[in-house]
Scaffold this active site. Structure first.
Site, PDB file in Angstrom:
ATOM      1  N   ASP A  67       0.823  -1.208   0.000  1.00  0.00           N
ATOM      2  CA  ASP A  67       0.000   0.000   0.000  1.00  0.00           C
ATOM      3  C   ASP A  67       0.857   1.257   0.000  1.00  0.00           C
ATOM      4  OD1 ASP A  67       0.911  -0.413   2.577  1.00  0.00           O
ATOM      5  OD2 ASP A  67      -1.048  -0.681   3.474  1.00  0.00           O
ATOM      6  N   ASN A 130      -7.982  -2.635  14.086  1.00  0.00           N
ATOM      7  CA  ASN A 130      -9.352  -2.960  13.673  1.00  0.00           C
ATOM      8  C   ASN A 130      -9.390  -4.170  12.731  1.00  0.00           C
ATOM      9  OD1 ASN A 130      -8.327  -1.915  11.320  1.00  0.00           O
ATOM     10  ND2 ASN A 130      -9.806  -0.259  11.109  1.00  0.00           N
ATOM     11  N   HIS A 132      -7.534  -4.589   9.997  1.00  0.00           N
ATOM     12  CA  HIS A 132      -7.238  -4.358   8.581  1.00  0.00           C
ATOM     13  C   HIS A 132      -5.911  -5.017   8.183  1.00  0.00           C
ATOM     14  CE1 HIS A 132      -5.210  -0.178   9.476  1.00  0.00           C
ATOM     15  NE2 HIS A 132      -4.250  -1.042   9.202  1.00  0.00           N
ATOM     16  N   GLU A 137      -9.834  -1.853   4.939  1.00  0.00           N
ATOM     17  CA  GLU A 137     -10.534  -1.557   6.184  1.00  0.00           C
ATOM     18  C   GLU A 137     -11.730  -2.501   6.353  1.00  0.00           C
ATOM     19  OE1 GLU A 137      -9.069   0.206   8.262  1.00  0.00           O
ATOM     20  OE2 GLU A 137      -8.647   2.257   7.662  1.00  0.00           O
TER      21      GLU A 137
END
Ligand code: GLP
Length: 238
Positions: A67, A130, A132, A137
């Site tokens: 990313d 979370n 990810h 996400e």
């Protein structure tokens, strides 16, 4: 999926580096999928020292990063390209054009670029609090390929520790999709620290839960290795 618990993040780094170098000795044209963040740093340190000790060359190795933030170019010290140069690439004998990062320009072609190179042999992953992976996400589609995404407030807040102000954190990023990641032949996911324990617990329930993107790894039968330190493993039963 195999879960391996180690005492320290350094031990995790040493062990995965050893495995990667073993694979490179068998095939010096490997395609590596690489991750940023603080989690893979001990691995990158070990890769540098062990490859020097064992005289392993990275000359024919190609890399594809997971990313990149939108709007930060390679000269920006918060860009992931800058991070990779500073923490890994500049220490090894990679060819200058062997590194690939997703960008707004190549986004729709990034999956094809990976395929044309032969597909990712080894993918390194961290995990967000979370759940990810890369910047996929919660509730990202399983079919997703490399795409532009909006970061959640939780991710922006967590990643602001690397920036001077929370306002400086880009709100968008380009990320490999879940389907891109699942195509890798071998995956190492690393999680260290208590703040990852909850996401790890959810991921290891053994099924795909869309709100925890890392749990998509349950859909891949072989060659997924989850390396945890004791803190990240605190919520797991025996
Ligand atoms: C970022 C990256 C992820 C990384 C995560 C965790 O959001 N896009 O690839 O796994 O942060 O970062 P850290 O390893 O610093 O906890």
């Amino acid at each position: 999926m195999k879960v391996i618990i180690k005492k320290t993040k350094e031990e995790i780094g040493e062990e995965i580096a050893k495995e990667i170098l073993k694979d490179i000795k068998e095939n010096d044209h490997l395609i590596l999928g690489l991750a940023t963040g603080s989690t893979p740093l001990p691995l990158y340190k070990s890769l540098i020292t062990q490859s020097k000790e064992e005289e392993v060359s990275f000359k024919n190795i190609k890399t594809f990063n997971l990313d990149e933030y939108c709007g930060l170019d390679a000269t920006n010290d918060q860009s992931y390209r800058y991070f990779m140069n500073e923490n890994l690439f500049k220490y090894l004998d990679f060819e200058p054009n062997s590194h690939h990062f997703p960008s707004t320009e190549n986004c729709s072609k990034y999956d094809d670029l990976i395929e044309e190179a032969g597909g990712i042999d080894i993918q390194i992953l961290g995990i967000g609090e979370n759940g990810h992976i890369a910047f996929n996400e919660p509730n990202t589609s399983l079919d997703s390929k490399t795409h532009i995404t909006s970061l959640t407030q939780n991710t922006i807040k967590n990643n602001s520790r690397f920036f001077a102000n929370v306002e400086d954190v880009p709100t968008k990023a380009i990320t490999m999709g879940l389907s891109t990641i699942l195509k890798a032949r071998k995956i190492y996911l690393i999680a260290t620290g208590k703040n990852k324990a909850e996401a790890i617990k959810t991921m290891l329930e053994g099924k795909y839960i869309p709100s925890c993107p890392a749990s998509a790894l349950n859909l891949k039968e072989n060659d997924v290795y989850i390396y945890l330190d004791e803190d990240a493993a605190t919520l797991l039963k025996e």
